[in-house]
Design a protein around this motif. Sequence first.
Motif, PDB file in Angstrom:
ATOM      1  N   UNK A 212      48.212  57.935  50.152  1.00 37.79           N
ATOM      2  CA  UNK A 212      49.069  57.211  49.679  1.00 37.79           C
ATOM      3  C   UNK A 212      50.475  58.043  49.406  1.00 37.79           C
ATOM      4  N   UNK A 213      50.680  59.264  49.020  1.00 36.46           N
ATOM      5  CA  UNK A 213      51.797  59.953  48.997  1.00 36.46           C
ATOM      6  C   UNK A 213      52.427  60.072  50.131  1.00 36.46           C
ATOM      7  N   UNK A 214      51.463  60.081  51.193  1.00 34.02           N
ATOM      8  CA  UNK A 214      52.412  60.361  52.680  1.00 34.02           C
ATOM      9  C   UNK A 214      52.779  59.284  53.299  1.00 34.02           C
ATOM     10  N   UNK A 215      52.205  58.112  52.743  1.00 35.60           N
ATOM     11  CA  UNK A 215      52.504  56.609  53.456  1.00 35.60           C
ATOM     12  C   UNK A 215      53.808  56.224  52.445  1.00 35.60           C
ATOM     13  N   UNK A 216      53.363  56.168  51.175  1.00 39.02           N
ATOM     14  CA  UNK A 216      54.569  55.308  50.231  1.00 39.02           C
ATOM     15  C   UNK A 216      55.095  56.258  49.121  1.00 39.02           C
ATOM     16  N   UNK A 217      54.794  57.695  49.400  1.00 35.96           N
ATOM     17  CA  UNK A 217      55.676  58.597  48.392  1.00 35.96           C
ATOM     18  C   UNK A 217      55.526  58.201  47.060  1.00 35.96           C
ATOM     19  N   UNK A 218      56.451  58.558  46.327  1.00 38.29           N
ATOM     20  CA  UNK A 218      56.458  58.243  44.706  1.00 38.29           C
ATOM     21  C   UNK A 218      56.856  56.796  44.321  1.00 38.29           C
ATOM     22  N   UNK A 219      56.568  55.859  45.407  1.00 35.93           N
ATOM     23  CA  UNK A 219      57.071  54.469  44.843  1.00 35.93           C
ATOM     24  C   UNK A 219      55.718  54.018  44.064  1.00 35.93           C
ATOM     25  N   UNK A 220      54.655  54.799  44.227  1.00 32.39           N
ATOM     26  CA  UNK A 220      53.376  54.320  43.664  1.00 32.39           C
ATOM     27  C   UNK A 220      53.080  55.193  42.397  1.00 32.39           C
ATOM     28  N   UNK A 221      52.677  54.768  41.352  1.00 36.46           N
ATOM     29  CA  UNK A 221      52.548  55.639  40.109  1.00 36.46           C
ATOM     30  C   UNK A 221      51.263  56.236  40.420  1.00 36.46           C
ATOM     31  N   UNK A 222      50.884  57.323  39.709  1.00 34.38           N
ATOM     32  CA  UNK A 222      49.603  58.030  39.757  1.00 34.38           C
ATOM     33  C   UNK A 222      48.530  57.034  39.234  1.00 34.38           C
ATOM     34  N   UNK A 223      48.803  56.383  38.423  1.00 36.07           N
ATOM     35  CA  UNK A 223      47.771  55.248  37.895  1.00 36.07           C
ATOM     36  C   UNK A 223      47.151  54.351  39.026  1.00 36.07           C
ATOM     37  N   UNK A 287      56.255  57.845  55.028  1.00 33.43           N
ATOM     38  CA  UNK A 287      56.158  57.048  56.345  1.00 33.43           C
ATOM     39  C   UNK A 287      57.001  55.760  55.937  1.00 33.43           C
ATOM     40  N   UNK A 288      56.593  55.105  54.909  1.00 38.09           N
ATOM     41  CA  UNK A 288      57.475  53.949  54.653  1.00 38.09           C
ATOM     42  C   UNK A 288      58.922  54.003  54.692  1.00 38.09           C
ATOM     43  N   UNK A 289      59.360  55.158  54.120  1.00 34.72           N
ATOM     44  CA  UNK A 289      60.848  55.548  54.236  1.00 34.72           C
ATOM     45  C   UNK A 289      61.199  55.461  55.624  1.00 34.72           C
ATOM     46  N   UNK A 290      60.734  56.043  56.562  1.00 31.63           N
ATOM     47  CA  UNK A 290      61.048  56.528  57.834  1.00 31.63           C
ATOM     48  C   UNK A 290      61.366  55.263  58.592  1.00 31.63           C
ATOM     49  N   UNK A 291      60.079  54.382  58.378  1.00 27.78           N
ATOM     50  CA  UNK A 291      60.115  53.010  59.168  1.00 27.78           C
ATOM     51  C   UNK A 291      61.185  52.112  58.779  1.00 27.78           C
ATOM     52  N   UNK A 292      61.084  52.080  57.261  1.00 25.31           N
ATOM     53  CA  UNK A 292      62.293  50.968  57.040  1.00 25.31           C
ATOM     54  C   UNK A 292      63.815  51.622  57.315  1.00 25.31           C
ATOM     55  N   UNK A 293      63.957  52.936  57.478  1.00 22.92           N
ATOM     56  CA  UNK A 293      65.326  53.433  57.738  1.00 22.92           C
ATOM     57  C   UNK A 293      65.619  52.990  58.970  1.00 22.92           C
ATOM     58  N   UNK A 294      64.490  52.849  59.948  1.00 23.03           N
ATOM     59  CA  UNK A 294      64.730  52.633  61.384  1.00 23.03           C
ATOM     60  C   UNK A 294      64.883  51.355  61.527  1.00 23.03           C
ATOM     61  N   UNK A 295      64.454  50.488  60.799  1.00 30.38           N
ATOM     62  CA  UNK A 295      64.964  48.907  60.901  1.00 30.38           C
ATOM     63  C   UNK A 295      66.247  48.788  60.293  1.00 30.38           C
ATOM     64  N   UNK A 296      66.412  49.282  59.210  1.00 31.24           N
ATOM     65  CA  UNK A 296      67.901  49.168  58.977  1.00 31.24           C
ATOM     66  C   UNK A 296      69.015  49.761  59.778  1.00 31.24           C
ATOM     67  N   UNK A 297      68.859  50.905  60.587  1.00 30.69           N
ATOM     68  CA  UNK A 297      69.670  51.348  61.391  1.00 30.69           C
ATOM     69  C   UNK A 297      69.682  50.377  62.498  1.00 30.69           C
ATOM     70  N   UNK A 298      68.572  49.741  62.910  1.00 29.70           N
ATOM     71  CA  UNK A 298      68.667  48.840  64.094  1.00 29.70           C
ATOM     72  C   UNK A 298      69.556  47.494  63.863  1.00 29.70           C
ATOM     73  N   UNK A 299      69.382  47.243  62.316  1.00 27.99           N
ATOM     74  CA  UNK A 299      69.983  46.127  62.065  1.00 27.99           C
ATOM     75  C   UNK A 299      71.639  46.207  61.997  1.00 27.99           C
ATOM     76  N   UNK A 300      72.135  47.382  61.662  1.00 25.07           N
ATOM     77  CA  UNK A 300      73.478  47.879  61.535  1.00 25.07           C
ATOM     78  C   UNK A 300      74.028  47.831  63.038  1.00 25.07           C
TER      79      UNK A 300
END
Length: 532
Positions: A212-223, A287-300
Amino acid sequence: MAINGSFASPVADADYPRALDTASGSFIGQIYNGLNGYSLVITAFLLLVAYDQFKYIWNKGSIVGPAWKMPFIGPFLSSVNPKMDEYKAKWASGELSCVSVFHKFVVIASSRDMARKVFNSPAFAKPCVVDVAQKLLRPANWVFLDGRAHVDYRKGLNGLFTRQALETYLPGQEEVYEQYFAKFLDISQKHNNGRPVPYMPIFRELMCAVSCRTFVGHYMSDAAVKKIADDYYKITAALELVNFPIIIPYTRTWYGKKAADMVLNEFSICAAKSKARMKAGGDVTCIMDGWIKSMLDSEKYRQKVTKGIAIDESEKPAMLLRIFSDFEIAMTVFTFLFASQDATSSAATWLFQIMADRPEILDRVREENLAARNGDKHQKFSMDLLESMPYTRAVVKETLRYRPPVIMVPYVAKKSFPVTDSYTAPKGSMVIPSVWPALHDPEVYPEPDVFDPERWISGDADKAVKNWLVFGTGPHYCLGQTYAQLNLMAMIGKASMHLDWKHHITPLSEDIKVFATIFPMDDCPLVFSKRE
């Protein structure tokens, strides 16, 4: 000649039809009266049994399999609690064998070459997991897509597992290991006074947290991470190879669906948070950040092209991606968790057990890790560091060969599949390439039932690429295979320097429990202590 004038032709006898009607009516009436509700049900049941047997024998053809099928359910009852010895016997019975469970005909490819043929035949077969999987992972999930739709996803995901990307995720992984290693000590010393505790469930929680930390970082709480780790067992149970094909309230599939819905909701929330942060110029940490950044870069880039703005070729993204919805992102990340959670939990459990039972190998891992850090056991993870430890890598690879987490990978035949010159798997059947036999082939791995990391250093094991099916092969090979191996290297290397642990060996320690992946039958009872 005298003529018998009393003879009358039956055709001319007006009473004959009435007698015939009475006789035939009595016969039909007897049949009709005999066809009560019970006999109709029994007759229909027997016809269905006959059809079920005929269909099984027809599909079986010339390959190895039971001579007949238990009506309708097949070997379902024995498969609820699968035994590793039964799998081994099935693999040994022939390079192709079969069973039929409920409505599903299953072809098992046991040999290396048969397994590879299934993996490498996208025109005939695709990954299918089990019937209920599409209900849990959702039918539109990228793993169930073919052709251009599948490529549309995959082209954006490949870049998330490059060397540079993997380095980005290391701090989050190390943070989780430090947190859980402290938890290991609390469990063993504070809560159980040095008594052995089955650690398999705890390793499952650890690997879920790392994922979870690798895929979505700290967007998800420990709980939320803890909730997913606790409930993911229900998803695993629902996705076992043999299960009810429909979701019935209060069954394993029903509980699994509820857990899957919860995970998808959490990942959707994370996707929305990541989009907002990436739009604001935040750094990539997962991982989620990296993928979304690539989407936003493509859109720009597309917007500049549309507006006719001059663009330097260097500004063009390596892959032009569309903007995926929060739920599409959630579904994709869920498949990462699905692919990693059980497999890495299995590998981690065996790795800790094997190291405890072979202290001389653990000592070499510890020495290599300390030497790579110039004696500073607190030095942080880096790709250079992990890539500089060939023996630790060999230990991880040998663990994955000796106890491969995934022993078979279900595929479905999209159309009639000519697996060999003499046998064609029918459309809709499950065709399952097996991994274990290729990884325990004595001609490729001498003494395959002996744990020997040296085969990856001084031996020829690394050259046997056709047998290395741990992560599959072909167009659906595992994207995260490098990540998984480095993750396990980082985990066992750090543990070797900061922890000591002892394995409480039981008569069941080397027996294998099959639960989606494989685990020690006794769930690996260990005692951890701090290494001074």
